[in-house]
Design an enzyme around this catalytic site. Structure first.
Site, mmCIF file in Angstrom:
data_model
loop_
_atom_site.group_PDB
_atom_site.id
_atom_site.type_symbol
_atom_site.label_atom_id
_atom_site.label_comp_id
_atom_site.label_asym_id
_atom_site.label_seq_id
_atom_site.Cartn_x
_atom_site.Cartn_y
_atom_site.Cartn_z
ATOM 1 C CE LYS A 61 -4.068 1.953 0.036
ATOM 2 N NZ LYS A 61 -3.585 2.890 -1.002
ATOM 3 C CD GLN A 82 3.260 4.784 2.283
ATOM 4 O OE1 GLN A 82 3.870 5.705 1.739
ATOM 5 N NE2 GLN A 82 2.127 4.972 2.921
ATOM 6 C CE LYS A 97 4.687 7.601 -1.732
ATOM 7 N NZ LYS A 97 3.993 7.873 -0.461
ATOM 8 N N GLY A 136 -2.814 8.351 -4.269
ATOM 9 C CA GLY A 136 -2.194 9.607 -4.681
ATOM 10 C C GLY A 136 -0.975 9.963 -3.853
ATOM 11 C CG ASP A 137 3.220 11.046 -2.672
ATOM 12 O OD1 ASP A 137 3.146 10.741 -1.475
ATOM 13 O OD2 ASP A 137 4.134 11.756 -3.142
ATOM 14 C CB THR A 180 -2.627 13.531 4.286
ATOM 15 O OG1 THR A 180 -2.917 12.428 3.439
ATOM 16 C CG2 THR A 180 -1.179 13.493 4.733
ATOM 17 C CG ASN A 211 -4.392 16.027 -0.654
ATOM 18 O OD1 ASN A 211 -3.949 15.246 0.188
ATOM 19 N ND2 ASN A 211 -5.687 16.213 -0.852
HETATM 20 N N1 LIG Z 1 -1.221 12.961 -0.801
HETATM 21 C C1 LIG Z 1 -1.177 12.117 0.208
HETATM 22 O O1 LIG Z 1 -2.100 11.303 0.451
HETATM 23 C C2 LIG Z 1 0.032 12.129 1.091
HETATM 24 C C3 LIG Z 1 1.161 12.895 0.779
HETATM 25 N N2 LIG Z 1 2.233 12.864 1.638
HETATM 26 C C4 LIG Z 1 3.445 13.655 1.371
HETATM 27 O O2 LIG Z 1 3.128 15.034 1.583
HETATM 28 C C5 LIG Z 1 3.938 15.863 0.726
HETATM 29 C C6 LIG Z 1 3.023 16.714 -0.156
HETATM 30 O O3 LIG Z 1 2.210 15.830 -0.889
HETATM 31 P P1 LIG Z 1 0.865 16.366 -1.625
HETATM 32 O O4 LIG Z 1 0.286 17.479 -0.867
HETATM 33 O O5 LIG Z 1 0.032 15.161 -1.914
HETATM 34 O O6 LIG Z 1 1.478 16.899 -2.993
HETATM 35 P P2 LIG Z 1 0.931 18.034 -3.980
HETATM 36 O O7 LIG Z 1 1.585 17.765 -5.292
HETATM 37 O O8 LIG Z 1 -0.536 18.139 -3.891
HETATM 38 O O9 LIG Z 1 1.541 19.369 -3.350
HETATM 39 C C7 LIG Z 1 2.919 19.527 -3.163
HETATM 40 C C8 LIG Z 1 3.114 20.973 -2.762
HETATM 41 O O10 LIG Z 1 4.464 21.169 -2.353
HETATM 42 C C9 LIG Z 1 5.022 22.196 -3.178
HETATM 43 N N3 LIG Z 1 6.444 21.939 -3.401
HETATM 44 C C10 LIG Z 1 6.990 20.913 -4.083
HETATM 45 N N4 LIG Z 1 8.332 21.025 -4.071
HETATM 46 C C11 LIG Z 1 8.616 22.162 -3.363
HETATM 47 C C12 LIG Z 1 9.806 22.836 -2.992
HETATM 48 N N5 LIG Z 1 10.993 22.345 -3.352
HETATM 49 N N6 LIG Z 1 9.719 23.976 -2.245
HETATM 50 C C13 LIG Z 1 8.509 24.458 -1.873
HETATM 51 N N7 LIG Z 1 7.328 23.865 -2.201
HETATM 52 C C14 LIG Z 1 7.394 22.739 -2.934
HETATM 53 C C15 LIG Z 1 4.252 22.136 -4.470
HETATM 54 O O11 LIG Z 1 4.411 23.341 -5.182
HETATM 55 P P3 LIG Z 1 4.462 23.302 -6.825
HETATM 56 O O12 LIG Z 1 3.043 23.180 -7.257
HETATM 57 O O13 LIG Z 1 5.083 24.630 -7.192
HETATM 58 O O14 LIG Z 1 5.316 22.140 -7.208
HETATM 59 C C16 LIG Z 1 2.848 21.921 -3.923
HETATM 60 O O15 LIG Z 1 2.298 23.113 -3.441
HETATM 61 C C17 LIG Z 1 4.842 14.883 -0.046
HETATM 62 O O16 LIG Z 1 6.035 14.682 0.691
HETATM 63 C C18 LIG Z 1 4.014 13.583 -0.022
HETATM 64 O O17 LIG Z 1 4.840 12.449 -0.225
HETATM 65 C C19 LIG Z 1 2.239 12.131 2.813
HETATM 66 C C20 LIG Z 1 1.140 11.372 3.139
HETATM 67 C C21 LIG Z 1 -0.007 11.283 2.299
HETATM 68 N N1 LIG Z 2 1.001 9.185 -0.425
HETATM 69 C C1 LIG Z 2 0.646 8.599 0.610
HETATM 70 C C2 LIG Z 2 -0.729 7.977 0.737
HETATM 71 C C3 LIG Z 2 -0.651 6.543 0.346
HETATM 72 C C4 LIG Z 2 -1.991 5.834 0.313
HETATM 73 O O1 LIG Z 2 -3.035 6.441 0.622
HETATM 74 O O2 LIG Z 2 -1.965 4.642 -0.026
HETATM 75 C C5 LIG Z 2 1.627 8.455 1.726
HETATM 76 O O3 LIG Z 2 1.274 7.846 2.781
HETATM 77 O O4 LIG Z 2 2.766 8.954 1.571
#
Ligand SMILES: NC(=O)C1=CN([C@@H]2O[C@H](COP(=O)(O)OP(=O)(O)OC[C@H]3O[C@@H](n4cnc5c(N)ncnc54)[C@H](OP(=O)(O)O)[C@@H]3O)[C@@H](O)[C@H]2O)C=CC1
Ligand SMILES: N=C(CCC(=O)O)C(=O)O
Length: 419
Positions: A61, A82, A97, A136-137, A180, A211
């Site tokens: 997952k 993960q 992943k 998603g991620d 998240t 997100n």
């Molecule tokens: N989505 C999920 O379910 C989960 C996500 N995560 C983790 O959370 C983090 C964010 O994920 P998520 O919100 O889904 O991703 P998104 O793609 O929705 O958003 C990422 C955000 O971070 C910004 N960003 C990326 N690189 C940089 C940088 N170098 N400096 C400043 N801002 C930056 C992006 O800006 P820009 O648009 O300009 O690139 C965007 O605003 C990641 O590490 C992901 O692995 C963890 C658990 C669950």
């Molecule tokens: N991107 C995620 C979510 C993974 C998931 O919902 O299976 C993470 O935990 O980093």
């Protein structure tokens, strides 16, 4: 590794059975070519990955990341984290992943769709509801999950929970989009409560505006905090009066624009927000820092600034956003620090709740899912807090998370023999 050393002293059977040597080696790494046709009729090629790291506790997952920086190394670090994160949720899910170096930014819906169809045209051979369930991620939101799911269904002729974060119209779970970010705030509130504190009246800086960041901001404000800065990769916006999240949602979820466009929502005379192009958001003084952007975004230097600003709490929404140097600065200065594998586990935990609903052909209400999410995050906090105390490092939640996550997986690996 250092943080789980005391575990090996207590469990000599782990060393005897080479648990660690097996734990750090992925069970399977899949890499594949993804050709697709852009809107001008030109053929493009990207690389696809799925690292199926560990399935001792349950089916693989983990998310799919579409970002130009994606490579095998990043996929392996994310897949490894993960394993521990999924173990901490208490759900029966293993660690994986995947993703691609495809950059969805600036691409048309048609280009994103064709890329997702060709990506899934290969990945579908290796996934399934009881084998591996992506989600998603970064760069993979509802739009991308929808296209990926559509292609999987077309190829397999099976309508099943093979992806989570699906649309509500075809089996997705309420709260998954928010999970998240909401979960991050729930565990933060629990940590604050244990210190007779709360989010009420606190100033919060959140990196990112995707997100995780958006829904962390939304829930923080619902609990009485003021979100004063957010960013994207072009820079950050800062307003001591607090940011308006609905405007950020519109920019990021509807028009897919840049964070600087936030200033366009205000007349010149009423504008109190500044945009700092290319700025380091951690220069903004706050009570609570929530790194929700990407790995290694918070350096040792930024950690020193955070400490000098008087910030007492750092809770990670992103996966490994703080460098080791930054974590050492937090530790030396008694900052309350909860790592992403614990603090951002609400997303994958709610994905597992989505799988449970799909298996039983049920759709729970928003309140039902949200209350389960909150209970899971509180339980994660209590487990990592107890583990840190038991292993003589009270308050070290990184150690507590690694120890708690590792032991469950190690015991499952032990029971299943040398496989
Ligand atoms: N989505 C999920 O379910 C989960 C996500 N995560 C983790 O959370 C983090 C964010 O994920 P998520 O919100 O889904 O991703 P998104 O793609 O929705 O958003 C990422 C955000 O971070 C910004 N960003 C990326 N690189 C940089 C940088 N170098 N400096 C400043 N801002 C930056 C992006 O800006 P820009 O648009 O300009 O690139 C965007 O605003 C990641 O590490 C992901 O692995 C963890 C658990 C669950
Ligand atoms: N991107 C995620 C979510 C993974 C998931 O919902 O299976 C993470 O935990 O980093």
């Amino acid at each position: 590794m250092e943080s789980i050393e005391p575990v090996f002293e207590k469990h000599p059977e782990y060393e005897k059975n080479a648990i660690l040597e097996r734990f750090v080696e992925p069970e399977r790494v899949i890499m594949f070519r993804v050709p697709w046709v852009d809107d001008d009729g030109n053929i493009q090629v990207n690389r696809g990955f799925r690292v199926q790291f560990n399935s001792a506790v349950g089916p693989y997952k983990g998310g799919l990341r579409f970002h130009p920086t994606v490579n095998l190394s990043i996929m392996k670090f994310l897949g490894f984290e993960q394993i521990l994160k999924n173990s901490l949720t208490g759900m029966s899910i293993g660690g994986a992943k995947g993703g691609s170096d495809f950059d969805p930014k600036g691409k048309s819906d048609g280009e994103v769709m064709r890329f997702c169809q060709n990506f899934m045209g290969e990945l579908y051979k290796y996934i399934g509801p009881d084998t591996d369930v992506p989600a998603g991620d970064m760069g993979v939101g509802g739009r991308e999950v929808g296209y990926l799911f559509g292609q999987y269904k077309k190829i397999s002729n099976i309508h099943v929970a093979v992806l989570t974060g699906a649309g509500l119209e075809f089996g997705g779970s309420l709260v998954r989009k928010e999970a998240t970010g909401y979960g991050l705030i729930y565990i933060a509130e629990e940590a604050l409560k244990h210190r007779n504190d709360s989010l009420k009246g606190k100033s919060v800086v959140i990196s990112g505006s995707g997100n995780v960041a958006i829904y962390a901001a939304e829930k923080a404000i619902m609990l009485g905090a003021k979100v004063i800065a957010m960013c994207d990769s072009s820079g950050y916006i800062h307003d001591e009066n607090g940011l308006s999240i609905p405007f950020i949602k519109e920019i990021k979820e509807i028009t897919r624009g840049r964070i600087s466009e936030y200033l366009d929502y205000f007349k010149e005379e009423e504008l109190t927000t500044e945009f700092v192009k290319g700025g380091i958001i951690w220069n903004v003084k706050c009570d609570i820092a929530l790194p929700c952007a990407t790995q290694n975004e918070l350096s040792e230097e930024s950690a020193r600034i955070i400490v000098s600003n008087g910030t007492k709490y750092v809770f990670e929404g992103a996966n490994m956003p703080s460098t080791i140097g930054a974590i050492n600065v937090f530790s030396k200065n008694k900052i309350v620090f909860i790592p992403g594998k614990a603090a951002n586990a609400g997303g994958v935990a709610t994905s597992a709740l989505e799988m449970a609903q799909r298996s039983s052909r049920q759709s729970w209400t928003f309140e039902e899912v949200d209350s389960r999410l909150k209970r899971i995050m509180i339980s994660i906090y209590r487990n990592i807090d107890n583990a840190a105390k038991e292993y003589g490092c009270e308050g070290n939640y990184l150690a507590g998370a690694n120890i708690t996550g590792f032991i469950k997986v190690a015991n499952a690996m032990l029971a299943q023999g040398v496989v």
